[in-house]
Design an enzyme around this catalytic site. Sequence first.
Site, PDB file in Angstrom:
ATOM      1  CB  THR A 167      41.972  38.729  42.204  1.00 52.75           C
ATOM      2  OG1 THR A 167      42.157  39.004  40.817  1.00 52.75           O
ATOM      3  CG2 THR A 167      40.483  38.715  42.512  1.00 52.75           C
ATOM      4  CG  LEU A 184      40.272  34.540  44.241  1.00 49.89           C
ATOM      5  CD1 LEU A 184      39.921  35.501  45.368  1.00 49.89           C
ATOM      6  CD2 LEU A 184      39.422  34.810  43.014  1.00 49.89           C
ATOM      7  CB  SER A 185      45.475  36.412  40.251  1.00 48.85           C
ATOM      8  OG  SER A 185      44.704  37.590  40.438  1.00 48.85           O
ATOM      9  N   PRO A 186      47.046  36.461  43.037  1.00 56.38           N
ATOM     10  CG  PRO A 186      49.289  35.931  43.464  1.00 56.38           C
ATOM     11  CD  PRO A 186      48.205  35.758  42.444  1.00 56.38           C
TER      12      PRO A 186
END
Length: 244
Positions: free
Chosen positions: A64, A60-62
């Site tokens: 998200t 996951l992106s930070p």
Amino acid sequence: MEPAALREDMVDSLEHDAKSVVDTDAVGLAMRTVPREAFVDDERRAYADQSLEHRGTRVLSPSTAARLLEVLEPEPGDDVLVVGAGVGYTPAVLAEIVGSRSVHAVDITRPLVHDARRNLADAGYPEVLVDCRDGARGLPEYAPYDRILVEAAAVDPPRALRDQLAPDGRLVLPRGHGPRQTLTAVAADGTETTHGPVAFQPLLADGEQAGAIERNRTAREDAERAARAAQSQTGWEQDWIEWD
């Protein structure tokens, strides 16, 4: 630039009005503390706000991860279950908030479980429990949980997970399928609140994990799902349509 400075810049950007995905001090402080470079192979990309791929799963992106954590609303001392341990980053951030021994995580893909355990130990969170399980079944041995976070989409909250919630617990998951998903919080009494659109891979059943010999969903089942989806969009209930 030193990782600590990169973490500060990352969280500053997540708190800024342009993104505004970090709202609470607890989540912000935890994300400023956890060394994300321990969970991402490419250190240059560890603090970029983008998702990554690892062993067939999405890191996951930070932003998200922050959205999920803010909706989850973890508090110190909560017992937490994470379904979809991935590389271990989200469980690490939760460990900073609730304590390492209060975080339990499962993943259906065994190599990811080993990676998450190693990453968590390297990052300073060896007491986070990570086990290889079918996420839809949860981890009943340590239930009930005050918070359950599902990092995969499901049309409905799995019954086993709801049964493992504490009486005042909160379950957060991407609800829906395909492009129609909504980040949803479910209380133990079934009350739901929604928190905007999301896009996640579906919650896997046993046999569907990366590296599995075969998928549980057969080609026939895939065709049947496609047919049902087409019918739902074209008025299948009209008896004058000859579907043969």
